[in-house]
Design a protein around this motif. Structure first.
Motif, PDB file in Angstrom:
ATOM      1  N   ILE A  85       0.870  -1.168   0.000  1.00 52.19           N
ATOM      2  CA  ILE A  85       0.000   0.000   0.000  1.00 52.19           C
ATOM      3  C   ILE A  85       0.911   1.223   0.000  1.00 52.19           C
ATOM      4  N   LEU A  86       0.825   2.012  -1.068  1.00 51.92           N
ATOM      5  CA  LEU A  86       1.744   3.133  -1.280  1.00 51.92           C
ATOM      6  C   LEU A  86       0.948   4.438  -1.277  1.00 51.92           C
ATOM      7  N   ARG A  93       4.215  12.523  -4.931  1.00 57.44           N
ATOM      8  CA  ARG A  93       5.440  11.998  -4.314  1.00 57.44           C
ATOM      9  C   ARG A  93       5.067  10.938  -3.284  1.00 57.44           C
ATOM     10  N   LEU A  94       5.801   9.861  -3.287  1.00 54.52           N
ATOM     11  CA  LEU A  94       5.598   8.782  -2.323  1.00 54.52           C
ATOM     12  C   LEU A  94       5.959   9.292  -0.931  1.00 54.52           C
ATOM     13  N   VAL A  95       4.983   9.287  -0.012  1.00 54.41           N
ATOM     14  CA  VAL A  95       5.218   9.810   1.334  1.00 54.41           C
ATOM     15  C   VAL A  95       5.194   8.723   2.402  1.00 54.41           C
ATOM     16  N   SER A  96       4.680   7.542   2.062  1.00 55.16           N
ATOM     17  CA  SER A  96       4.592   6.468   3.053  1.00 55.16           C
ATOM     18  C   SER A  96       4.360   5.147   2.336  1.00 55.16           C
ATOM     19  N   PRO A 112      -5.701  -1.358  10.958  1.00 52.54           N
ATOM     20  CA  PRO A 112      -5.478  -0.317   9.945  1.00 52.54           C
ATOM     21  C   PRO A 112      -3.990  -0.198   9.617  1.00 52.54           C
ATOM     22  N   TYR A 113      -3.702   0.269   8.427  1.00 54.02           N
ATOM     23  CA  TYR A 113      -2.331   0.527   7.974  1.00 54.02           C
ATOM     24  C   TYR A 113      -2.284   1.993   7.540  1.00 54.02           C
ATOM     25  N   PRO A 114      -1.803   2.876   8.425  1.00 52.52           N
ATOM     26  CA  PRO A 114      -1.860   4.311   8.142  1.00 52.52           C
ATOM     27  C   PRO A 114      -0.670   4.819   7.333  1.00 52.52           C
ATOM     28  N   SER A 115      -0.886   5.999   6.737  1.00 50.35           N
ATOM     29  CA  SER A 115       0.215   6.708   6.090  1.00 50.35           C
ATOM     30  C   SER A 115       0.977   7.464   7.171  1.00 50.35           C
TER      31      SER A 115
END
Length: 151
Positions: A85-86, A93-96, A112-115
């Motif tokens: 999960i990107l 821009r990729l932030v997490s 959950p998988y947060p940014s």
């Protein structure tokens, strides 16, 4: 003897594109790799995501487009395939990254998988793609011309 050169040319072009799903339809480019994507823009499409799917073909993914940038968290409720999960910001821009997220059949008990930073775009790919591409935060994503960016 060739009777219809136009037909022959079209036939050769069709053969050349056979199996290259990214030749038509929406796509994104990340880390030098092009992925055919399904685009989830509405709340209902984002809520369903990749639920109940038994596979995600190689070279494919799902792009989620949110209305505004902010903290996001995704979960794997009823998702049967492991995913990367990107999370991307408004500048693409990729932030997490959440890599190798396992499937979950626990319903509302799925974690959950947060940014780690505000995001507006999320790309889900088969688990292992981020590692294969050696993605680092700051990498940028490119959208096909037919994908409208977030407002």
């Amino acid at each position: 003897m060739l009777r219809n050169p136009v037909f022959f040319t079209l036939f050769i072009l069709a053969l050349a594109c056979t199996g290259c799903a990214s030749a038509t339809g929406p796509w994104v480019k990340l880390g030098g790799q092009r992925y055919s994507v399904e685009v989830a823009r509405t709340e209902a499409e984002r809520d369903r995501g990749l639920m109940f799917r038994d596979e995600l073909p190689a070279g494919h993914g799902m792009l989620f487009i949110h209305e505004q940038e902010g903290p996001l968290a995704y979960w794997m409720k009823n998702t049967r395939i492991p995913l990367d999960i990107l999370f991307f910001d408004h500048d693409k821009r990729l932030v997490s990254q959440q890599r190798d997220v396992p499937p979950c059949d626990l319903g509302d008990a799925c974690p959950p998988y947060p940014s780690d930073a505000p995001a507006i775009y999320v790309l889900e790919l088969n688990a292992g793609e981020a590692e294969r591409l050696r993605l680092e935060n700051g990498a940028t994503i490119e959208f096909a011309p037919d994908i409208q960016p977030a407002p």
